[in-house]
Write a protein that holds these residues in place. Structure first.
Motif, PDB file in Angstrom:
ATOM      1  N   TYR A 197      -3.440 -25.048  31.338  1.00  0.00           N
ATOM      2  CA  TYR A 197      -3.553 -23.735  30.697  1.00  0.00           C
ATOM      3  C   TYR A 197      -4.559 -23.798  29.546  1.00  0.00           C
ATOM      4  O   TYR A 197      -5.437 -22.937  29.417  1.00  0.00           O
ATOM      5  CB  TYR A 197      -2.188 -23.299  30.193  1.00  0.00           C
ATOM      6  CG  TYR A 197      -2.193 -22.085  29.294  1.00  0.00           C
ATOM      7  CD1 TYR A 197      -2.151 -20.807  29.829  1.00  0.00           C
ATOM      8  CD2 TYR A 197      -2.246 -22.217  27.914  1.00  0.00           C
ATOM      9  CE1 TYR A 197      -2.167 -19.689  29.003  1.00  0.00           C
ATOM     10  CE2 TYR A 197      -2.265 -21.120  27.081  1.00  0.00           C
ATOM     11  CZ  TYR A 197      -2.211 -19.858  27.628  1.00  0.00           C
ATOM     12  OH  TYR A 197      -2.235 -18.754  26.814  1.00  0.00           O
ATOM     13  N   PRO A 212       3.036 -20.563  32.484  1.00  0.00           N
ATOM     14  CA  PRO A 212       2.473 -19.327  31.916  1.00  0.00           C
ATOM     15  C   PRO A 212       1.940 -18.399  33.000  1.00  0.00           C
ATOM     16  O   PRO A 212       0.735 -18.186  33.150  1.00  0.00           O
ATOM     17  CB  PRO A 212       1.344 -19.847  31.024  1.00  0.00           C
ATOM     18  CG  PRO A 212       0.891 -21.103  31.695  1.00  0.00           C
ATOM     19  CD  PRO A 212       2.125 -21.714  32.297  1.00  0.00           C
ATOM     20  N   VAL A 213       2.863 -17.846  33.799  1.00  0.00           N
ATOM     21  CA  VAL A 213       2.479 -17.019  34.945  1.00  0.00           C
ATOM     22  C   VAL A 213       2.818 -15.556  34.679  1.00  0.00           C
ATOM     23  O   VAL A 213       3.497 -15.209  33.711  1.00  0.00           O
ATOM     24  CB  VAL A 213       3.175 -17.511  36.231  1.00  0.00           C
ATOM     25  CG1 VAL A 213       2.677 -18.893  36.614  1.00  0.00           C
ATOM     26  CG2 VAL A 213       4.700 -17.527  36.068  1.00  0.00           C
ATOM     27  N   ASP A 214       2.355 -14.709  35.577  1.00  0.00           N
ATOM     28  CA  ASP A 214       2.574 -13.265  35.454  1.00  0.00           C
ATOM     29  C   ASP A 214       3.943 -12.890  36.014  1.00  0.00           C
ATOM     30  O   ASP A 214       4.601 -13.679  36.702  1.00  0.00           O
ATOM     31  CB  ASP A 214       1.468 -12.533  36.212  1.00  0.00           C
ATOM     32  CG  ASP A 214       1.323 -11.078  35.765  1.00  0.00           C
ATOM     33  OD1 ASP A 214       2.117 -10.613  34.923  1.00  0.00           O
ATOM     34  OD2 ASP A 214       0.406 -10.399  36.273  1.00  0.00           O
ATOM     35  N   PHE A 222      -0.101 -11.321  25.913  1.00  0.00           N
ATOM     36  CA  PHE A 222       0.571 -11.812  27.120  1.00  0.00           C
ATOM     37  C   PHE A 222      -0.505 -12.382  28.039  1.00  0.00           C
ATOM     38  O   PHE A 222      -1.111 -11.693  28.845  1.00  0.00           O
ATOM     39  CB  PHE A 222       1.336 -10.679  27.814  1.00  0.00           C
ATOM     40  CG  PHE A 222       1.941 -11.089  29.130  1.00  0.00           C
ATOM     41  CD1 PHE A 222       2.985 -11.996  29.172  1.00  0.00           C
ATOM     42  CD2 PHE A 222       1.461 -10.584  30.327  1.00  0.00           C
ATOM     43  CE1 PHE A 222       3.549 -12.385  30.375  1.00  0.00           C
ATOM     44  CE2 PHE A 222       2.017 -10.973  31.540  1.00  0.00           C
ATOM     45  CZ  PHE A 222       3.056 -11.873  31.558  1.00  0.00           C
ATOM     46  N   SER A 223      -0.793 -13.671  27.869  1.00  0.00           N
ATOM     47  CA  SER A 223      -1.815 -14.334  28.679  1.00  0.00           C
ATOM     48  C   SER A 223      -1.152 -15.128  29.794  1.00  0.00           C
ATOM     49  O   SER A 223      -0.083 -15.696  29.605  1.00  0.00           O
ATOM     50  CB  SER A 223      -2.670 -15.259  27.807  1.00  0.00           C
ATOM     51  OG  SER A 223      -1.852 -16.157  27.091  1.00  0.00           O
ATOM     52  N   HIS A 224      -1.800 -15.167  30.938  1.00  0.00           N
ATOM     53  CA  HIS A 224      -1.219 -15.872  32.087  1.00  0.00           C
ATOM     54  C   HIS A 224      -2.318 -16.403  32.983  1.00  0.00           C
ATOM     55  O   HIS A 224      -3.473 -15.955  32.926  1.00  0.00           O
ATOM     56  CB  HIS A 224      -0.292 -14.949  32.878  1.00  0.00           C
ATOM     57  CG  HIS A 224      -0.955 -13.677  33.338  1.00  0.00           C
ATOM     58  ND1 HIS A 224      -1.676 -13.593  34.504  1.00  0.00           N
ATOM     59  CD2 HIS A 224      -1.013 -12.448  32.773  1.00  0.00           C
ATOM     60  CE1 HIS A 224      -2.142 -12.361  34.633  1.00  0.00           C
ATOM     61  NE2 HIS A 224      -1.765 -11.641  33.604  1.00  0.00           N
ATOM     62  N   SER A 239      -3.037 -18.198  37.142  1.00  0.00           N
ATOM     63  CA  SER A 239      -2.514 -18.296  38.504  1.00  0.00           C
ATOM     64  C   SER A 239      -2.041 -19.727  38.741  1.00  0.00           C
ATOM     65  O   SER A 239      -2.795 -20.680  38.546  1.00  0.00           O
ATOM     66  CB  SER A 239      -3.598 -17.924  39.511  1.00  0.00           C
ATOM     67  OG  SER A 239      -3.166 -18.168  40.834  1.00  0.00           O
ATOM     68  N   LYS A 249       7.056 -15.150  37.536  1.00  0.00           N
ATOM     69  CA  LYS A 249       8.303 -15.206  36.792  1.00  0.00           C
ATOM     70  C   LYS A 249       9.448 -14.759  37.704  1.00  0.00           C
ATOM     71  O   LYS A 249       9.240 -13.969  38.629  1.00  0.00           O
ATOM     72  CB  LYS A 249       8.229 -14.296  35.555  1.00  0.00           C
ATOM     73  CG  LYS A 249       7.259 -14.772  34.481  1.00  0.00           C
ATOM     74  CD  LYS A 249       7.228 -13.781  33.321  1.00  0.00           C
ATOM     75  CE  LYS A 249       6.183 -14.161  32.292  1.00  0.00           C
ATOM     76  NZ  LYS A 249       6.577 -15.339  31.511  1.00  0.00           N
ATOM     77  N   ARG A 256       9.137 -18.201  24.348  1.00  0.00           N
ATOM     78  CA  ARG A 256       7.876 -18.597  24.970  1.00  0.00           C
ATOM     79  C   ARG A 256       6.797 -18.726  23.892  1.00  0.00           C
ATOM     80  O   ARG A 256       6.705 -17.900  22.977  1.00  0.00           O
ATOM     81  CB  ARG A 256       7.451 -17.583  26.039  1.00  0.00           C
ATOM     82  CG  ARG A 256       8.484 -17.421  27.142  1.00  0.00           C
ATOM     83  CD  ARG A 256       7.959 -16.613  28.308  1.00  0.00           C
ATOM     84  NE  ARG A 256       7.165 -17.407  29.234  1.00  0.00           N
ATOM     85  CZ  ARG A 256       7.668 -18.156  30.204  1.00  0.00           C
ATOM     86  NH1 ARG A 256       8.967 -18.254  30.364  1.00  0.00           N
ATOM     87  NH2 ARG A 256       6.874 -18.816  31.017  1.00  0.00           N
ATOM     88  N   ASN A 269       3.100 -18.134  26.281  1.00  0.00           N
ATOM     89  CA  ASN A 269       3.700 -17.800  27.578  1.00  0.00           C
ATOM     90  C   ASN A 269       4.249 -19.017  28.314  1.00  0.00           C
ATOM     91  O   ASN A 269       4.456 -18.988  29.523  1.00  0.00           O
ATOM     92  CB  ASN A 269       2.705 -17.053  28.473  1.00  0.00           C
ATOM     93  CG  ASN A 269       3.391 -16.322  29.619  1.00  0.00           C
ATOM     94  OD1 ASN A 269       4.604 -16.132  29.616  1.00  0.00           O
ATOM     95  ND2 ASN A 269       2.628 -15.933  30.623  1.00  0.00           N
ATOM     96  N   TYR A 327       8.421 -13.802  22.683  1.00  0.00           N
ATOM     97  CA  TYR A 327       7.091 -14.400  22.540  1.00  0.00           C
ATOM     98  C   TYR A 327       6.820 -14.638  21.049  1.00  0.00           C
ATOM     99  O   TYR A 327       6.790 -13.686  20.260  1.00  0.00           O
ATOM    100  CB  TYR A 327       6.025 -13.487  23.144  1.00  0.00           C
ATOM    101  CG  TYR A 327       6.113 -13.410  24.650  1.00  0.00           C
ATOM    102  CD1 TYR A 327       5.241 -14.146  25.448  1.00  0.00           C
ATOM    103  CD2 TYR A 327       7.072 -12.613  25.278  1.00  0.00           C
ATOM    104  CE1 TYR A 327       5.321 -14.088  26.832  1.00  0.00           C
ATOM    105  CE2 TYR A 327       7.170 -12.555  26.658  1.00  0.00           C
ATOM    106  CZ  TYR A 327       6.288 -13.294  27.434  1.00  0.00           C
ATOM    107  OH  TYR A 327       6.385 -13.241  28.797  1.00  0.00           O
TER     108      TYR A 327
END
Length: 517
Positions: free
Chosen positions: A17, A182-184, A238-240, A242, A258, A311, A314, A347
């Protein structure tokens, strides 16, 4: 070091990340195009973690990867900063291999650790300094590469031995990553996701107070949060990235999201819907949180979603247990056993807190204690809400009991009457069916003790309907049965007509009519 061996995987994803964020800042990647692929070999002997982050330049790669406790990362700007996470896999593989290249370089660097030799040396740590031991157990190579534009970092854990289940089992790896990576949010959660981010984007950042007097050691210094952000979403974005798990033969990729969904299992019931989400923040402006609410009582079944989770960048810190330590008094801490009645995430600004070495809590400094006090207010409110929902549901079950008692009394009167009253029998059936639907609705999400009571009511209502239909075969009763059959046939045929071809439907219709004569 990290409590559980599986947390080594979290550390590697965290490093990926950071590498991806660095590549985005350097304009090597577009925002949203960062990717980490975790590949499990079919023989369960190798786990490979590859990212398209910034990579390490060949001039510093070897020294960076072999240095213990040294990191070029800045705390508060990147998720990792201690410089030890990259070595976490030493515990459960024979060879730990790093392969990396930076954009613009024409050289790829490969560094390998002989983990068996390292473990043996660490057991005899008094005999050789750590730096000398690392040198003795490490080899490296550098190769010319024609593709200067590529950039990547790859970790290979080869010869897995006593590895965590998450390193060899795709299902468990996916479940673990869905919590910590740190995913969506999942596409099914899009409506709530959009609402959460919109609300956070509407919250203005509070003014940062002046630094406290140096003599006041207990006062938190919020000047570390000074920036140009105007909303909480800008301050704590809110960073994510793949994250993909590749497994099987032939290999198949599955993207990780998530674990939150619009409907989740509660106690003995599945598919209890979230009715709303709320968004909270504190006076410090050091955190924001979203919380999912439901109108049914009970704890969420899945450990992966239950409770409120912290988190940082994230990336999950600990699991759902940390929130139970947040209340600042023993009284409220005891009360907040209701935490698993809710789902949500908190967060925290990485400039405000320092994760401990195990990343299962934060260092007990003045800012973390102040954040805990702000969250204590939220915990108390949620405790009140959970108790209210429990009381309301308890009252609804009591009302169902009262209705069942009245139905029971009417049934006994009908049963003991000298003549069969068709109208009363029809009303008993209608009332029992209506009450049965209410019982089924109340069962969704009900705690285990109430489930037993409601199941008992269901059995009793069934016995009442059977008892009505087992009355003596008087002419009135036969007419009553004929009415029931006709209604049953009508409803059944209307349903079948929606799903069957006309020829099949006609055959079944004829068969049912013959059976119900």
């Amino acid at each position: 070091m990290y409590g559980e061996r599986k947390n080594a995987i979290r550390e590697y994803v965290q490093n990926s990340y950071d590498g991806i964020q660095a590549a985005i800042e350097a304009k090597l990647l577009r925002a949203g195009s960062g990717k980490v692929t975790l590949t499990l070999s079919p023989d369960e002997k190798t786990l490979v973690i590859l990212d398209n982050g910034i990579g390490l330049p060949y001039r510093v790669a070897v020294n960076t990867l072999t240095a213990v406790g040294a990191s070029r990362k800045e705390r508060g700007q990147q998720a990792g900063f201690r410089g030890i996470g990259r070595l976490a896999g030493i515990a459960f593989c024979k060879t730990l291999r790093f392969r990396t290249k930076a954009a613009g370089d024409d050289v790829e660097t490969i560094v390998e650790f002989d983990c068996e030799k390292l473990r043996e040396g660490m057991l005899n740590s008094g005999r050789k300094p750590a730096a000398d031991l690392i040198t003795a157990c490490t080899t490296y190579e550098q190769w010319d590469i024609t593709d200067e534009r590529s950039h990547y970092f790859e970790v290979s854990l080869v010869g897995l031995k006593n590895a965590p289940a998450e390193a060899i089992d795709p299902l468990q790896l996916k479940g673990f990553l869905s919590q910590v990576a740190p995913v969506d949010f999942h596409p099914d959660f899009k409506t709530f996701r959009d609402e959460i981010l919109e609300r956070v984007g509407d919250i203005e950042t509070p003014d940062v107070p002046e630094p406290p007097d140096k003599d006041d050691e207990d006062a938190p210094d919020w000047s570390v949060l000074e920036d140009d952000s105007s909303t909480m979403l800008e301050r704590i974005p809110f960073s994510h990235i793949s994250v993909v798990v590749r497994s099987g033969a032939p290999a198949r990729d599955e993207q990780i999201f998530k674990p939150f969904r619009p409907k989740l299992g509660v106690d003995d019931s599945d598919n209890v819907p979230l009715t709303r989400v709320s968004v909270r923040t504190g006076e410090s402006g050091a955190w924001w949180a979203w919380i999912g609410h439901k109108t049914k009582p009970g704890q969420y079944q899945e450990e992966a979603v239950s409770g409120l989770r912290f988190r940082l960048k994230n990336i999950q810190i600990d699991g759902s247990d940390l929130i139970t330590l947040v209340p600042t008094t023993n009284e409220s801490r005891s009360a907040f056993r209701w935490s698993n009645w809710f789902v949500g995430e908190i967060y925290v600004d990485p400039r405000a807190v320092v994760p401990n070495a195990r990343r299962d809590n934060f260092e007990e400094d003045s800012r973390w204690l102040a954040i805990r006090e702000e969250l204590d207010v939220v915990c108390r409110e949620l405790t009140t809400e959970a108790r209210r929902i429990s009381r309301e549901h308890q009252r609804s079950v009591e009302v169902l009991d009262e209705k069942a008692e009245k139905l029971r009394s009417a049934y006994l009167k009908t049963l003991n009457a000298k003549t069969f009253d068709l109208k009363k029998a029809e009303k008993l059936l209608r009332d029992s069916e209506s009450l049965q639907k209410d019982v089924e609705r109340a069962s969704v999400g009900a705690p285990a003790p109430e489930q037993l009571r409601l199941k008992s009511l269901t059995k009793e209502l069934t016995q009442i309907r059977i008892g009505i239909l087992d009355q003596p075969k008087t002419p009135e009763f036969e007419r009553f049965r004929a009415t029931i059959k006709a209604e049953f046939l009508k409803v059944t045929l209307s349903v079948l007509n929606k799903y069957l071809d006309i020829d099949v439907f006609e055959d079944i219709k004829e068969e049912l009519e013959n059976k119900l004569r």
